[in-house]
Design an enzyme around this catalytic site. Structure first.
Site, PDB file in Angstrom:
ATOM      1  N   HIS A  52       0.890  -1.162   0.000  1.00 45.41           N
ATOM      2  CA  HIS A  52       0.000   0.000   0.000  1.00 45.41           C
ATOM      3  C   HIS A  52       0.920   1.201   0.000  1.00 45.41           C
ATOM      4  O   HIS A  52       1.518   1.540   1.008  1.00 45.41           O
ATOM      5  CB  HIS A  52      -0.868  -0.065   1.269  1.00 45.41           C
ATOM      6  CG  HIS A  52      -1.661   1.181   1.558  1.00 45.41           C
ATOM      7  ND1 HIS A  52      -3.031   1.194   1.493  1.00 45.41           N
ATOM      8  CD2 HIS A  52      -1.297   2.422   1.932  1.00 45.41           C
ATOM      9  CE1 HIS A  52      -3.468   2.406   1.821  1.00 45.41           C
ATOM     10  NE2 HIS A  52      -2.439   3.167   2.099  1.00 45.41           N
TER      11      HIS A  52
ATOM     12  N   ASP B  57     -10.288  -3.043  -5.386  1.00 46.57           N
ATOM     13  CA  ASP B  57     -10.161  -2.616  -3.984  1.00 46.57           C
ATOM     14  C   ASP B  57     -11.543  -2.557  -3.338  1.00 46.57           C
ATOM     15  O   ASP B  57     -11.848  -1.647  -2.565  1.00 46.57           O
ATOM     16  CB  ASP B  57      -9.434  -1.268  -3.868  1.00 46.57           C
ATOM     17  CG  ASP B  57      -8.938  -0.983  -2.450  1.00 46.57           C
ATOM     18  OD1 ASP B  57      -9.095  -1.855  -1.571  1.00 46.57           O
ATOM     19  OD2 ASP B  57      -8.410   0.116  -2.230  1.00 46.57           O
TER      20      ASP B  57
END
Lengths: 428, 334
Positions: free
Chosen positions: A181, A309
């Site tokens: 991330h 996501d």
């Protein structure tokens, strides 16, 4: 409903690698492809009329949040798989920011067990660090043995450069990717939307693209040094695409994915929707120039895969003032309609490249075998088209949550059904 | 305006349907027309006269219930609104986040809907989250008035500032106003920028580079961008300027990231007595509360060309005007 035997009639079968198409029937017996050809004798098995539709190997979304264990009020493995099937996906890889996190083999095996009866394959992603705390490495080899396909502390970055170095060294030994991330938290202490013209107008604290770009640049260098495969989660800025492009040119083992909303919407949506929390996600919606860069990056292969996501949050959690809302939106149900609308119809990507980005690309990155439509193979396929114009409605949501900005939005292209693990799941 | 009949004149004058405000809520001044802003200022002028009378109230909002929903600590703005409401004879309820259901974890929507269930006509809201007032408009039917939301807008502050400037100069068109300080975190700066440029002033934004938000030059639409100038030098901001509006510095922002120290801030961006001597016609304003010796040298705060207390008085009049004019929206809605 199980359909171990099924004959799919008159499907235009897409070969993702060559882009070639073949009009044929597919006869499935006991979940395995028994024959592919024109005018097959179905011998009385149930039939699915696929005329005017296409068939490809089953799609995969390499970045979803199924929220189980621990946050079952948002989503479960079961409801997440339902959403995936509606969207045409026969496989998902789920992120480990659950409670407890997926940071030990028993949690990996729990997910695998929960998904056993679903029509969708669920591949757990394990944590890089114990407790997802960014301090000590988690037991990656053990988790891999239990079924984990990649490692990530998603939701949080692996912020410690030394830890990232060792994670990539270890990952190179296991031949699995580390998915980071990408965000330098020092550059984004408290932001809620893209830092730019719109955030300045709205008075909302910004998240600079710089926070993402700095981390990607760092990880590209560490991957180059360690030769461990790093995967850029949810890339979102033009400069980030340039950094990945340069790194790939140098032969760095780096790959990248983009979420459908990052090429479908810009930060203007926050203003136009009057601070609607369904426009709040992480990374945030960026600018029109960034959207153009996402498309160019997909077209030239800098960005390998398209993901969602998919991040369910309960209605009461999102129905609050903008800065109080959690980040994230649903994505599984709307991904293909957005790919059709934003990428295929305008000619940004060929149909074959678009499908490749949700089939072969994620599996290549995660070292998962690509399903094939051939005699003797397990039937794992998606029935779809890229031309149907439809409007996404709340009634299409299969997730347990409702947090999508796309209710009422036009979609182009529809996934009609998936077939996997001996089961046909229709969307319509 | 001590008698009821005189106050009725105000009412008749301002309920002409052709001249109603275009907006039902006051969420911000972005997008407000010069006509509507001027109308608020004109009406505020009439209420300002009321405030000078021995009996400082009018019955204009009798029977109207207003709740002051304050999710951020505020003394001045809350008292100013409360006085304005009481001088219009409205029924007033105060809600502050400390010690209320908020600390028990109730959502803003639920709090607002519960209060509205008690039959509220208008909500005055102060909240740390930008956009919270517009969120409220989606939760309740009452008229919503923004008393400051995050770094977004503080429209009644900008209206009282405009009133104070107009009072001083007789106009706003063509004036040069400099807003100095923490532009990044300032809702006052944003609302003033919208109001002042709409009314024809040129605005200079000045502050340390670390407190100027990105793309500040694009805060306004293209047609108004020529009216805005940005500088990090105080002397540039003050040279040729008619009004210097200093913004309050939040002490907790010094140190690690945004500026080194209050001392250095005062040296670089504080308005000193020498500035008032150099620029003979310069007027100084401040939304308060002032950090003496930080944004303004203490002599400047008390200087005859500092209009800080006029701003406070005008604040009550402007809020009376806003409440009064916006209460029309409530009636039309019924």
């Amino acid at each position: 409903m199980t359909h171990p035997d099924l004959c799919i009639r008159e499907a235009l079968i897409l070969d993702v690698e060559t882009g070639q198409e073949q009009l044929a029937d597919i006869l499935i017996r006991g979940g395995t492809i028994a024959a592919v050809g024109e005018g097959l004798d179905a011998d009385g098995v149930p039939e699915y009329d696929a005329s005017g539709k296409r068939v490809s190997p089953g799609w995969m979304d390499m970045h979803v949040h199924l929220r189980e264990p621990g946050q079952e009020h948002k989503e479960t493995v079961h409801t997440g798989c339902r959403a995936a099937a509606f969207g045409g996906f026969t496989a998902v890889a789920c992120m480990p920011n659950t409670e407890p996190p997926i940071h030990t083999r028993d949690v990996v095996e729990f997910i695998v067990e929960r998904a056993r009866k679903e029509a969708v394959d669920v591949y757990p992603i394990g944590c890089v660090s114990k407790g997802r705390k960014g301090e000590d490495l988690a037991e990656m080899a053990d988790m891999k043995s239990g079924g984990a396909v990649a490692f990530s502390d998603d939701g949080s970055p692996v912020g410690d450069a030394g830890l990232m170095r060792h994670a990539l060294e270890y990952a190179s030994m296991l031949d699995v990717p580390i998915i980071n991330h990408m965000e330098d938290l020092d550059l984004n202490p408290h932001g809620h939307m893209n830092e730019g013209e719109v955030s300045t107008r709205l008075g909302v604290k910004g998240i600079p693209g710089l926070a993402e770009e700095v981390m990607i640049a760092r990880d590209a260098l560490i991957a180059e040094y360690t030769r461990g495969p790093v995967h850029v989660a949810h890339i979102s800025t033009a400069r980030a695409v340039e950094i990945v492009r340069d790194a790939k040119r140098r032969g760095v083992p780096i790959t990248a994915e983009v979420c459908a909303h990052h090429f479908a919407l810009t930060d203007e949506a926050v203003e136009q929707s009057d601070y609607d929390t369904h426009t709040k996600m992480h990374p945030p919606l960026r600018t029109a120039a960034d959207v153009q860069a996402m498309k160019a990056g997909l077209a030239d292969g800098t960005i390998d895969a398209i993901c969602t996501d998919h991040a369910p949050h309960a209605p009461n959690e999102k129905d609050v003032e903008f800065e109080a809302a959690p980040f994230g939106i649903l994505g599984l149900e709307t991904a293909w309609g957005l790919i059709g609308r934003e990428l295929i119809r305008p000619g940004v990507l060929s149909l074959a490249r678009a499908v490749e980005a949700i089939t072969a690309a994620p599996r290549r990155i995660m070292r998962i075998p690509m399903p094939r439509i051939a005699v003797g193979e397990k039937a794992n396929l998606t029935i779809f088209d890229e031309t149907t114009e439809w409007t996404f409605e709340a009634s299409h949501i299969r997730s347990k949550s409702r947090n999508t900005p796309f209710v009422g939005a036009p979609m182009v292209g529809r996934a009609w059904a998936i077939y996997n693990k001996g089961r046909l799941v229709e969307s319509a | 305006m001590t008698t009821e009949s005189e106050s009725e004149n105000v009412q008749q004058d301002t309920t002409n349907p052709d001249e109603g405000l275009r907006q039902r809520h006051l969420l911000g001044l972005e997008g407000w027309s010069a006509r509507d802003i001027t109308r608020v200022l004109d009406t505020a002028g009439q209420f300002r006269d009321v405030l000078e009378r021995p009996i400082r109230s009018v019955p204009s909002l009798r029977g109207v219930t207003v709740v002051n929903l304050f999710y951020e600590p505020s003394t001045r703005t809350r008292i100013s609104f409360e006085l304005a409401e009481k001088r219009l004879s409205a029924d007033v309820v105060n809600f502050a986040s400390s010690g209320s259901s908020v600390s028990k974890g109730e959502t803003l929507r639920d709090t607002a809907r519960n209060i509205e269930a008690m039959k509220i006509d208008m909500v005055v809201v102060r909240h740390a989250s930008a956009g919270a007032p517009s969120f409220l408009t989606r939760c309740v039917d009452a008229v919503v008035i923004n008393a400051g939301d995050g770094a977004h807008e503080h429209p009644t502050q900008a209206l009282l500032d405009a009133m104070t400037i107009r009072e001083q100069f007789g106009r706003i068109q063509g004036l040069r106003v400099s807003i100095i300080g923490d532009i990044m975190h300032s809702r006052v700066a944003r609302s003033n920028l919208h109001a002042l440029t709409t009314l024809g002033a040129d605005v200079t934004l000045c502050g340390p580079a670390s407190l100027l938000p990105v793309h500040l030059d694009r805060l306004l639409g293209e047609e108004a961008r020529g009216q805005v100038r940005i500088t990090t030098r105080l002397d540039e901001a003050l040279d040729g300027c008619d009004v210097a509006m200093a913004l309050r510095i939040q002490m907790e922002r010094q140190g690690r990231s945004l500026f080194p120290s209050v001392r250095e801030y005062h040296e670089q961006f504080g308005i000193q007595l020498e500035h008032l001597e150099t620029y003979k016609d310069l007027i100084v304003m401040h939304p308060g509360p002032v950090n003496r010796g930080v944004e303004l040298a203490t002599d400047v705060v008390d200087h005859e060309r500092a209009l800080i207390l006029n701003q406070v008085t005008n604040g009550v009049a402007v809020r009376m005007s806003v409440l009064y004019l916006m209460s029309d929206g409530r009636k039309q809605h019924e």
